[in-house]
Design an enzyme around this catalytic site. Structure first.
Site, mmCIF file in Angstrom:
data_model
loop_
_atom_site.group_PDB
_atom_site.id
_atom_site.type_symbol
_atom_site.label_atom_id
_atom_site.label_comp_id
_atom_site.label_asym_id
_atom_site.label_seq_id
_atom_site.Cartn_x
_atom_site.Cartn_y
_atom_site.Cartn_z
ATOM 1 N N HIS A 152 -8.362 -4.021 -8.066
ATOM 2 C CA HIS A 152 -8.393 -2.564 -8.068
ATOM 3 C C HIS A 152 -8.700 -2.055 -9.476
ATOM 4 O O HIS A 152 -8.396 -2.723 -10.471
ATOM 5 C CB HIS A 152 -7.038 -1.980 -7.643
ATOM 6 C CG HIS A 152 -6.654 -2.285 -6.223
ATOM 7 N ND1 HIS A 152 -6.574 -3.566 -5.714
ATOM 8 C CD2 HIS A 152 -6.303 -1.460 -5.209
ATOM 9 C CE1 HIS A 152 -6.194 -3.510 -4.450
ATOM 10 N NE2 HIS A 152 -6.028 -2.250 -4.116
ATOM 11 N N GLY A 189 -0.714 5.163 -4.150
ATOM 12 C CA GLY A 189 0.701 4.844 -4.324
ATOM 13 C C GLY A 189 0.930 3.688 -5.264
ATOM 14 O O GLY A 189 1.677 3.799 -6.246
ATOM 15 N N THR A 190 0.254 2.550 -5.012
ATOM 16 C CA THR A 190 0.389 1.437 -5.954
ATOM 17 C C THR A 190 -0.340 1.761 -7.253
ATOM 18 O O THR A 190 0.056 1.288 -8.324
ATOM 19 C CB THR A 190 -0.149 0.125 -5.346
ATOM 20 O OG1 THR A 190 -1.542 0.266 -5.035
ATOM 21 C CG2 THR A 190 0.619 -0.241 -4.087
ATOM 22 N N ASP A 247 -9.933 5.683 -3.180
ATOM 23 C CA ASP A 247 -8.771 6.274 -2.520
ATOM 24 C C ASP A 247 -8.874 7.794 -2.571
ATOM 25 O O ASP A 247 -9.108 8.376 -3.623
ATOM 26 C CB ASP A 247 -7.495 5.809 -3.229
ATOM 27 C CG ASP A 247 -6.253 5.944 -2.363
ATOM 28 O OD1 ASP A 247 -6.189 6.900 -1.562
ATOM 29 O OD2 ASP A 247 -5.350 5.108 -2.500
ATOM 30 N N CYS A 292 0.862 -1.182 0.000
ATOM 31 C CA CYS A 292 0.000 0.000 0.000
ATOM 32 C C CYS A 292 0.895 1.227 0.000
ATOM 33 O O CYS A 292 1.649 1.453 0.962
ATOM 34 C CB CYS A 292 -0.924 -0.004 1.205
ATOM 35 S SG CYS A 292 -1.993 1.464 1.293
#
Length: 332
Positions: free
Chosen positions: A222, A253-254, A248, A89
């Protein structure tokens, strides 16, 4: 019995991060990927209690720090999310580094640098702390890559979409504006969630990626919906969907890593170039293509992502056996 968890709450560019500083379960000294499996098997109630309502909410994310197994890392981490224990994460990493350094939980071997053992692999960190506070954190993420390009999928409510599957620590369906989807403008949060669920369900029978170096990391869970930026300091805008109904609040970040890998894999970004990703609330991560690397048979990249976090409070949380909702709940 009443169990007590002391947490340091923060947010990374708008997305909550709950660092469990005490109360986490004792786990055997194994590689963190193996400890993650044990945590999921024996202690997942802790994740549910701290992430679900009434102690958390649908967008909650968190982390538990452990001693590193790898000698080249300062510490290890298990990420706890509403959606499960993710291998990696990015927003969580930026938040936990900020909280751990400012609160003195971690003493780096080299000031301004850290190496973290995550279930997805080693993640190096460079942070700036000119005074009392950490002002920015740049994480050098795990190797990321474009797994599949231009996958056609029939999505109820949208029609035929063309998506790319990219890995940035988690697998993402990356969607750009096209004939069947004009972009983020005019879409509510609920619209994004509904469409993301439909896309994920439709993809399940079309594409089931498995990480070539760790078969425990698999499946598209995702979605990243991309559009043009509104922030003058950004190169693109995106909405990251995960879990059952989470968007989010940070640029992801990912998600930013997966976007970098997708753009690089399609020849639209080169080594040494940057891409600034804007979130739905206007905050920005700066992503960079650090180098090219191999991910099994795939040509990938080593990405970096830079952002900031702010501590918002200390939180002592009780989980009491007398509470019929001790393990939390979700309304679906």
């Amino acid at each position: 019995m009443r169990r007590s968890f002391f947490c340091i709450d923060s947010h990374t560019c708008g997305n909550p991060v709950r660092l469990v500083a005490s109360g986490g379960p004792l786990l055997p000294h194994l590689p963190i990927a193996e400890r993650r499996e044990l945590f999921i098997r024996d202690h997942d109630w802790i994740r549910q209690s701290l992430m679900f309502e009434p102690r958390g909410h649908d967008i909650m994310s968190g982390a538990i720090i452990y001693p590193a197994y790898r000698p080249d890392c300062d510490f290890a981490v298990i990420f706890i999310e509403v959606s499960g224990c993710l291998p990696m994460c990015g927003a969580g990493t930026i938040g936990l580094v900020t909280a751990a350094i400012e609160e003195g939980l971690v003493t780096p071997r080299v000031p301004g640098r850290l190496s973290i053992e995550t279930p997805a692999g080693k993640v190096d960190i460079a942070y700036e702390k000119p005074g009392e506070f950490v002002e920015s954190v740049r994480m050098f993420n795990v190797a990321s890559y474009l797994h599949a390009a231009d996958i056609e999928v029939e999505v109820p409510g949208a029609g035929r979409l063309i998506v790319d599957i990219a890995y940035g620590g988690n697998y993402y369906a990356v969607v750009e504006p096209q004939e069947a989807w004009s972009g983020l403008d005019g879409m509510s949060g609920g619209d994004i969630i509904d469409l993301s669920r439909s896309l994920r369900d439709a993809l399940a029978s079309v594409c089931d990626p498995v990480h070539p170096e760790d078969e425990r990391i698999r499946g598209v869970h995702h979605a990243l919906w991309c559009d043009v930026p509104k922030n003058l300091h950004a190169d693109g805008r995106g909405a990251v969907f995960y879990g059952d109904k989470a968007i989010d609040r940070s640029p992801g970040g990912t998600g930013t890593s997966a976007r970098l890998a997708q753009l690089y894999g399609k020849g639209r970004l080169r080594v040494g170039e940057t891409f600034r990703q804007e979130s739905l609330i206007g905050t920005v991560f700066e992503g960079g293509v650090e180098s090219e690397t191999a991910v099994g048979p795939f040509k990938g990249i080593k990405p970096s992502v830079s952002g900031w976090a702010r501590i918002i409070g200390h939180n002592t949380i009780f989980v009491d056996d007398r509470d019929p909702l001790m393990h939390g709940f979700q309304i679906r």
